[in-house]
Design a protein around this motif. Structure first.
Motif, PDB file in Angstrom:
ATOM      1  N   ARG A   1      -8.766  -0.406  -3.216  1.00 51.02           N
ATOM      2  CA  ARG A   1      -7.682  -0.517  -2.177  1.00 51.02           C
ATOM      3  C   ARG A   1      -6.510  -0.036  -2.774  1.00 51.02           C
ATOM      4  O   ARG A   1      -6.334   0.060  -4.052  1.00 51.02           O
TER       5      ARG A   1
ATOM      6  N   ASP B   1     -19.174   3.970  -3.452  1.00 56.09           N
ATOM      7  CA  ASP B   1     -18.787   3.289  -2.427  1.00 56.09           C
ATOM      8  C   ASP B   1     -17.207   3.064  -2.682  1.00 56.09           C
ATOM      9  O   ASP B   1     -16.835   2.225  -3.289  1.00 56.09           O
ATOM     10  N   ALA B   2     -16.251   4.260  -2.362  1.00 58.99           N
ATOM     11  CA  ALA B   2     -14.819   4.065  -2.432  1.00 58.99           C
ATOM     12  C   ALA B   2     -13.940   2.940  -1.534  1.00 58.99           C
ATOM     13  O   ALA B   2     -13.217   2.565  -1.984  1.00 58.99           O
ATOM     14  N   SER B   3     -15.000   2.157  -0.543  1.00 53.74           N
ATOM     15  CA  SER B   3     -14.346   1.096  -0.038  1.00 53.74           C
ATOM     16  C   SER B   3     -14.105  -0.148  -0.907  1.00 53.74           C
ATOM     17  O   SER B   3     -13.381  -1.236  -0.665  1.00 53.74           O
ATOM     18  N   VAL B   4     -14.675  -0.288  -2.191  1.00 51.69           N
ATOM     19  CA  VAL B   4     -14.273  -1.079  -3.060  1.00 51.69           C
ATOM     20  C   VAL B   4     -12.990  -1.031  -3.801  1.00 51.69           C
ATOM     21  O   VAL B   4     -12.487  -1.930  -4.380  1.00 51.69           O
TER      22      VAL B   4
ATOM     23  N   SER C   1       0.787  -1.080   0.116  1.00 51.97           N
ATOM     24  CA  SER C   1      -0.040  -0.039  -0.086  1.00 51.97           C
ATOM     25  C   SER C   1       0.692   1.147  -0.165  1.00 51.97           C
ATOM     26  O   SER C   1       0.337   2.373  -0.579  1.00 51.97           O
TER      27      SER C   1
ATOM     28  N   CYS D   1     -17.060  -1.056  -9.353  1.00 51.82           N
ATOM     29  CA  CYS D   1     -16.477   0.121  -9.962  1.00 51.82           C
ATOM     30  C   CYS D   1     -16.978   0.614 -11.352  1.00 51.82           C
ATOM     31  O   CYS D   1     -16.679   1.589 -11.563  1.00 51.82           O
TER      32      CYS D   1
ATOM     33  N   CYS E   1      -9.591  -1.911  -8.169  1.00 52.34           N
ATOM     34  CA  CYS E   1     -11.110  -2.296  -7.603  1.00 52.34           C
ATOM     35  C   CYS E   1     -10.791  -3.721  -7.040  1.00 52.34           C
ATOM     36  O   CYS E   1      -9.926  -4.588  -7.816  1.00 52.34           O
ATOM     37  N   SER E   2     -11.271  -3.907  -5.846  1.00 52.52           N
ATOM     38  CA  SER E   2     -11.098  -5.155  -5.271  1.00 52.52           C
ATOM     39  C   SER E   2     -11.895  -6.455  -6.013  1.00 52.52           C
ATOM     40  O   SER E   2     -11.263  -7.404  -5.862  1.00 52.52           O
TER      41      SER E   2
END
Length: 130
Positions: free
Chosen positions: A48, A43-46, A2, A27, A95-96
């Motif tokens: 990483r 939803d930006a949590s998707v 990261s 995404c 995108c996860s």
């Protein structure tokens, strides 16, 4: 990975890692060939973080941009030059769900803060400093 400082070659590799059909329920709502404001309902949590273009050794990154073809910051065909603004202040996200890669930086103005996002396009990645 990261906080890994990524190179232009890393960006090209990451840009190629995406779902072949281009449709992703996580995404797919992002349409950002050039820099765009991150949509409020997204939803930006998707996404990483997989690395950064912010060099920890550089206290004040340059605000100089790289536009040899006459593009502008917001142009969809503007080159992605990691050593230049705003890329030198960007994180790299994936995108996860599908692996689609994006660049993200925060623009600060007098009284506002705006999260900006741009899809990573391998064809636009350049390294003018070698």
């Amino acid at each position: 990975m990261s906080s890994a400082l990524l190179t232009a070659a890393d960006l090209v590799r990451l840009a190629g890692a995406r779902r072949p059909d281009g449709r992703c329920p996580a995404c797919g709502g992002l349409h950002c060939p050039g820099w765009e404001a991150l949509p409020g309902g997204f939803d930006a949590s998707v996404l990483r973080q997989v690395g950064t273009l912010r060099d920890p050794e550089v206290y004040e990154p340059t605000v100089e941009e790289w536009h040899p073809g006459g593009t502008r910051t917001w142009s969809a065909d503007a080159p992605i030059a990691p050593a230049f603004h705003p890329y030198n202040k960007s994180d790299v996200l994936q995108c996860s769900a599908c692996g689609r890669a994006f660049l993200r930086w925060t623009e600060y103005g007098g009284y506002y803060r705006e999260d900006r996002i741009r899809e990573l396009d391998a064809a636009l990645v350049v390294d003018p400093r070698g």
